[in-house]
Motif scaffolding. Sequence first.
Motif, short mmCIF file in Angstrom:
data_model
loop_
_atom_site.label_atom_id
_atom_site.label_comp_id
_atom_site.label_asym_id
_atom_site.label_seq_id
_atom_site.Cartn_x
_atom_site.Cartn_y
_atom_site.Cartn_z
N LYS A 166 0.80 -1.23 0.00
CA LYS A 166 0.00 0.00 0.00
C LYS A 166 0.84 1.28 0.00
CE LYS A 166 -1.07 -0.02 4.99
NZ LYS A 166 -0.79 -1.40 5.40
N SER A 167 2.10 1.21 0.44
CA SER A 167 2.92 2.42 0.46
C SER A 167 3.09 3.02 -0.95
CB SER A 167 4.28 2.14 1.10
OG SER A 167 4.95 1.14 0.37
N PHE A 168 3.01 2.16 -1.98
CA PHE A 168 3.13 2.66 -3.36
C PHE A 168 1.79 3.11 -3.93
CE2 PHE A 168 6.30 -0.82 -2.92
CZ PHE A 168 7.43 -0.02 -2.90
N VAL A 169 0.71 2.68 -3.28
CA VAL A 169 -0.63 2.85 -3.85
C VAL A 169 -1.35 4.07 -3.27
CG1 VAL A 169 -2.91 1.74 -4.08
CG2 VAL A 169 -0.83 0.35 -4.28
N LEU A 170 -1.18 4.26 -1.94
CA LEU A 170 -1.97 5.25 -1.20
C LEU A 170 -2.06 6.60 -1.91
CD1 LEU A 170 -0.74 4.47 2.45
CD2 LEU A 170 -3.06 4.13 1.53
N ASN A 171 -0.90 7.06 -2.39
CA ASN A 171 -0.85 8.41 -2.93
C ASN A 171 -0.42 8.43 -4.40
OD1 ASN A 171 -1.14 11.19 -2.50
ND2 ASN A 171 1.08 11.43 -2.17
N MET A 172 -0.65 7.32 -5.11
CA MET A 172 -0.03 7.18 -6.43
C MET A 172 -0.54 8.17 -7.47
SD MET A 172 -1.52 3.52 -7.86
CE MET A 172 -1.13 3.78 -9.59
N GLU A 173 -1.77 8.71 -7.27
CA GLU A 173 -2.26 9.64 -8.30
C GLU A 173 -1.52 10.98 -8.25
OE1 GLU A 173 -3.72 9.53 -5.44
OE2 GLU A 173 -5.38 10.91 -5.20
N ASN A 174 -0.82 11.23 -7.13
CA ASN A 174 -0.05 12.48 -7.02
C ASN A 174 1.45 12.26 -7.10
OD1 ASN A 174 -2.44 14.01 -6.44
ND2 ASN A 174 -2.39 13.12 -4.39
N ASP A 175 1.86 11.02 -7.24
CA ASP A 175 3.29 10.74 -7.17
C ASP A 175 3.71 9.91 -8.38
OD1 ASP A 175 5.82 9.52 -6.57
OD2 ASP A 175 5.47 9.93 -4.43
N ILE A 176 4.38 10.58 -9.29
CA ILE A 176 4.74 9.94 -10.55
C ILE A 176 5.69 8.76 -10.33
CG2 ILE A 176 6.61 11.60 -11.06
CD1 ILE A 176 4.20 10.24 -13.69
N GLY A 177 6.53 8.87 -9.28
CA GLY A 177 7.45 7.78 -8.94
C GLY A 177 6.68 6.53 -8.53
N ASP A 178 5.68 6.73 -7.66
CA ASP A 178 4.86 5.60 -7.23
C ASP A 178 4.13 4.99 -8.43
OD1 ASP A 178 5.57 5.78 -4.60
OD2 ASP A 178 3.78 6.90 -3.96
N THR A 179 3.60 5.85 -9.30
CA THR A 179 2.87 5.34 -10.47
C THR A 179 3.78 4.46 -11.33
OG1 THR A 179 1.53 7.33 -10.46
CG2 THR A 179 1.44 5.99 -12.45
N LYS A 180 5.04 4.91 -11.49
CA LYS A 180 5.99 4.11 -12.30
C LYS A 180 6.28 2.77 -11.65
CE LYS A 180 8.29 7.92 -14.66
NZ LYS A 180 9.41 8.87 -14.61
#
Length: 291
Positions: free
Chosen positions: A203-217
């Motif tokens: 979930k650490s990659f998912v929680l805020n992924m719409e605002n974090d391009i790194g997480d999205t990648k």
Amino acid sequence: YAAKQRNDGAVVYDAAMDKSSEKSLSLLTELRNAIERNEFRLHVQPKIMLDTGKVVGMEALVRWVHPERGNVFPDEFIPFAEQTGFIRVLTRWVMEKSAELCQELATKGYPLKISVNLSTRDLMDQDLPAKFAETLLRHKLAPGSFCLEITESAIMDDPVRAQHTLERLSAMGFDLSIDDFGTGYSSLAYLKRLPVNELKIDKSFVLNMENDIGDTKIVRSTIDLGHNMGLRVVAEGIESEAVWRLLAELGCDQGQGYFMSRPIPGDQLIAWLEKWQAPGTIAAPAAHEID
Ligand code: C2E
Ligand code: MG
Ligand code: MG
Ligand code: MG
């Protein structure tokens, strides 16, 4: 106990203040008593197809309702339960309650798969597969109605042993999942040999992924990696419709999160399902405030 109240009412053990062996011993006694006093509760969180909103399963998440301290969350006692070996008792309790719930839901027309979390110690428990087989038989359940989740770090604690146990469980017909994927130190060479069916993105990659391009990648690459390895990919920690949409666009198969439902007591699941399935409610559910 070195315990402090969290703003959500849960009690947090302060490990630094609570290191005397006397106190640990009494926490262990309390955990043992908690089984007999029926203080553990089986909560479940629905698992949903991201393209259709259909509910396909649920994850069993244990709660400890302490008579004085109220709700104690798993992060506050599971690590201790693992250190002391109490986890083996707890895992059997969770397995039993999960089997009961699964059987009851199937009888009532909701054949849902249930995911149960296993820890490192469980993987070393030689009697565990036989105990699982016995539980299934008694509840007339197929092994495929259970998914067993093992974290990446639990696997890497003892990869050889983990592989051995996972091969046994897989041969018995259990569905296997790697939990919290992306947070441990697993080697892909090793992972490719494991008989798993599912990869669960932490979930650490998912929680805020719409605002974090790194997480999205990271999420995009993990979905592709999982699919290329022939695995089902699940995201945990979906807290908004935007994140659900994004994950669906990226081809993620299933998801769990507060946006759909928080973990709820097992006996409230049917009421939740009825509400979820009512026309027009999918993808516009009210956040549930139970926990
Ligand atoms: P996990 O298996 O990775 O479970 C997912 C955790 O994320 C759960 O926390 C769940 O409530 C939380 N979660 C789900 N959706 C969201 C969301 O949208 N936002 C946020 N912020 N969190 C979300 P929980 O229930 O506190 O459990 C924490 C961990 O404790 C679990 O992580 C698992 O590792 C462990 N655990 C829980 N129950 C058991 C159990 O019966 N046996 C074992 N061995 N471990 C358990
Ligand atoms: Mg899990
Ligand atoms: Mg997880
Ligand atoms: Mg986790």
